[in-house]
Design a protein around this motif. Structure first.
Motif, PDB file in Angstrom:
ATOM      1  N   ALA A   1      12.117  47.820   4.923  1.00  0.00           N
ATOM      2  CA  ALA A   1      13.269  47.641   5.810  1.00  0.00           C
ATOM      3  C   ALA A   1      14.387  46.921   5.077  1.00  0.00           C
ATOM      4  N   ARG A   2      15.612  47.211   5.486  1.00  0.00           N
ATOM      5  CA  ARG A   2      16.769  46.541   4.912  1.00  0.00           C
ATOM      6  C   ARG A   2      17.215  45.350   5.748  1.00  0.00           C
ATOM      7  N   LYS A   3      16.835  45.332   7.022  1.00  0.00           N
ATOM      8  CA  LYS A   3      17.253  44.265   7.914  1.00  0.00           C
ATOM      9  C   LYS A   3      16.042  43.670   8.621  1.00  0.00           C
ATOM     10  N   ARG A   4      16.187  42.442   9.087  1.00  0.00           N
ATOM     11  CA  ARG A   4      15.104  41.717   9.737  1.00  0.00           C
ATOM     12  C   ARG A   4      14.520  42.496  10.913  1.00  0.00           C
ATOM     13  N   LYS A   5      15.368  43.062  11.738  1.00  0.00           N
ATOM     14  CA  LYS A   5      14.886  43.797  12.913  1.00  0.00           C
ATOM     15  C   LYS A   5      14.042  44.990  12.486  1.00  0.00           C
ATOM     16  N   ALA A   6      14.502  45.705  11.466  1.00  0.00           N
ATOM     17  CA  ALA A   6      13.763  46.880  11.002  1.00  0.00           C
ATOM     18  C   ALA A   6      12.442  46.475  10.355  1.00  0.00           C
TER      19      ALA A   6
ATOM     20  N   ASN B   1      17.903  38.302  -2.900  1.00  0.00           N
ATOM     21  CA  ASN B   1      16.470  38.216  -3.164  1.00  0.00           C
ATOM     22  C   ASN B   1      15.806  37.201  -2.248  1.00  0.00           C
ATOM     23  N   ALA B   2      16.479  36.070  -2.039  1.00  0.00           N
ATOM     24  CA  ALA B   2      15.918  35.028  -1.189  1.00  0.00           C
ATOM     25  C   ALA B   2      15.710  35.537   0.231  1.00  0.00           C
ATOM     26  N   LYS B   3      16.676  36.246   0.763  1.00  0.00           N
ATOM     27  CA  LYS B   3      16.565  36.772   2.121  1.00  0.00           C
ATOM     28  C   LYS B   3      15.388  37.737   2.238  1.00  0.00           C
ATOM     29  N   ARG B   4      15.236  38.602   1.264  1.00  0.00           N
ATOM     30  CA  ARG B   4      14.142  39.577   1.284  1.00  0.00           C
ATOM     31  C   ARG B   4      12.790  38.874   1.140  1.00  0.00           C
ATOM     32  N   ALA B   5      12.726  37.906   0.238  1.00  0.00           N
ATOM     33  CA  ALA B   5      11.465  37.196   0.006  1.00  0.00           C
ATOM     34  C   ALA B   5      11.046  36.404   1.240  1.00  0.00           C
ATOM     35  N   PHE B   6      11.986  35.716   1.867  1.00  0.00           N
ATOM     36  CA  PHE B   6      11.656  34.931   3.059  1.00  0.00           C
ATOM     37  C   PHE B   6      11.274  35.829   4.229  1.00  0.00           C
ATOM     38  N   LEU B   7      11.855  37.015   4.259  1.00  0.00           N
ATOM     39  CA  LEU B   7      11.489  37.972   5.304  1.00  0.00           C
ATOM     40  C   LEU B   7      10.033  38.399   5.149  1.00  0.00           C
ATOM     41  N   ALA B   8       9.629  38.690   3.922  1.00  0.00           N
ATOM     42  CA  ALA B   8       8.234  39.057   3.668  1.00  0.00           C
ATOM     43  C   ALA B   8       7.302  37.911   4.030  1.00  0.00           C
TER      44      ALA B   8
ATOM     45  N   PRO C   1      11.430  41.473  -4.823  1.00  0.00           N
ATOM     46  CA  PRO C   1      12.086  41.380  -3.509  1.00  0.00           C
ATOM     47  C   PRO C   1      12.779  42.668  -3.091  1.00  0.00           C
ATOM     48  N   GLY C   2      13.264  43.429  -4.072  1.00  0.00           N
ATOM     49  CA  GLY C   2      13.929  44.684  -3.747  1.00  0.00           C
ATOM     50  C   GLY C   2      13.007  45.677  -3.078  1.00  0.00           C
TER      51      GLY C   2
END
Length: 229
Positions: A75-80, A110-117, A67-68
């Protein structure tokens, strides 16, 4: 899509290749042998450019993503992430319609990054099936290897994938698992087959390798630590 239960619940494979990222793969000529397996696991979205095919193969059925890497590479944020989606999809395309395995639930970030992907893949109608392993499975795997002598906060992704493969495959063949900076002929090796970046301090790769050797010696897996014929 994301699956709510294991897509391998009733599926097993005769032969599986688990491809680590060690520098020992460079110049190994193992690509054809790796691709000959019925099912191919790869780790941490390692590059599969055609310059590596002879050594690491080009088929992929199952690929892990840390996830990292979502924030580090894209990107670090959803918009990016919306702006980095094309690069993300292009990088993932080399693994075709493989299963994408992402540890999502041990840490909130990790959850936020994984769900973003996953969201980007879903919106793009990508063919990859995303697997978020159950946290109990991940924790029990880490605990098992700690009890076996791997004295680290957590097992590496490579060891986690080997564990998964032993539950799915009749014969498990490992490539690219070698924690040393020289081979058996004392030839200097890079850290990975594609770069020389230092490993994470959160893992005990030498302890893990001892366990892989034990599994090899008892016939559970086949550990390849030399060039392929």
């Amino acid at each position: 899509m994301v699956t709510q239960e294991s897509p391998f619940k009733t599926r097993h494979f005769s032969t599986c290749s688990v491809v680590g990222n060690g520098g020992i793969l460079k110049g190994s000529g193992c690509g054809e042998e790796i691709d000959a397996s019925e099912f191919v696991f790869r780790c941490n979205t390692a590059p599969l450019d055609n310059i590596y095919w002879e050594d690491v193969g080009k088929r992929t059925n199952f690929i892990t993503m840390n996830p990292g890497m979502v924030s580090y590479r894209y990107a670090r944020k959803r918009k990016a992430m919306k702006e980095g989606r094309d690069k993300f999809l292009r990088d993932l395309s080399v693994y075709a319609d493989s299963y994408l395995f992402i540890e999502a639930f041990l840490y909130e970030l990790n959850a936020k990054r994984a769900f973003l992907a996953h969201e980007v893949l879903r919106e793009s109608h990508a063919k990859n099936t995303v697997i978020f392993p159950h946290p109990d499975f991940v924790r029990s795997t880490h605990s098992y290897w700690q009890e076996r002598g791997v004295k680290a906060p957590r097992a590496s992704t490579g060891l986690l994938v080997v564990t998964v493969a032993t539950q799915m495959c009749e014969e498990v063949r490992l490539y690219g698992f070698w924690p040393f900076h020289s081979d058996r002929n004392n030839t200097r090796l890079t850290e990975h087959y594609y770069d020389n970046a230092l490993p994470s301090n959160s893992h005990k790769i030498t302890d893990e390798f001892k366990e892989l050797q034990r599994l090899h010696n008892t016939g559970v897996i086949r550990l390849t630590t030399h060039a392929c014929q």
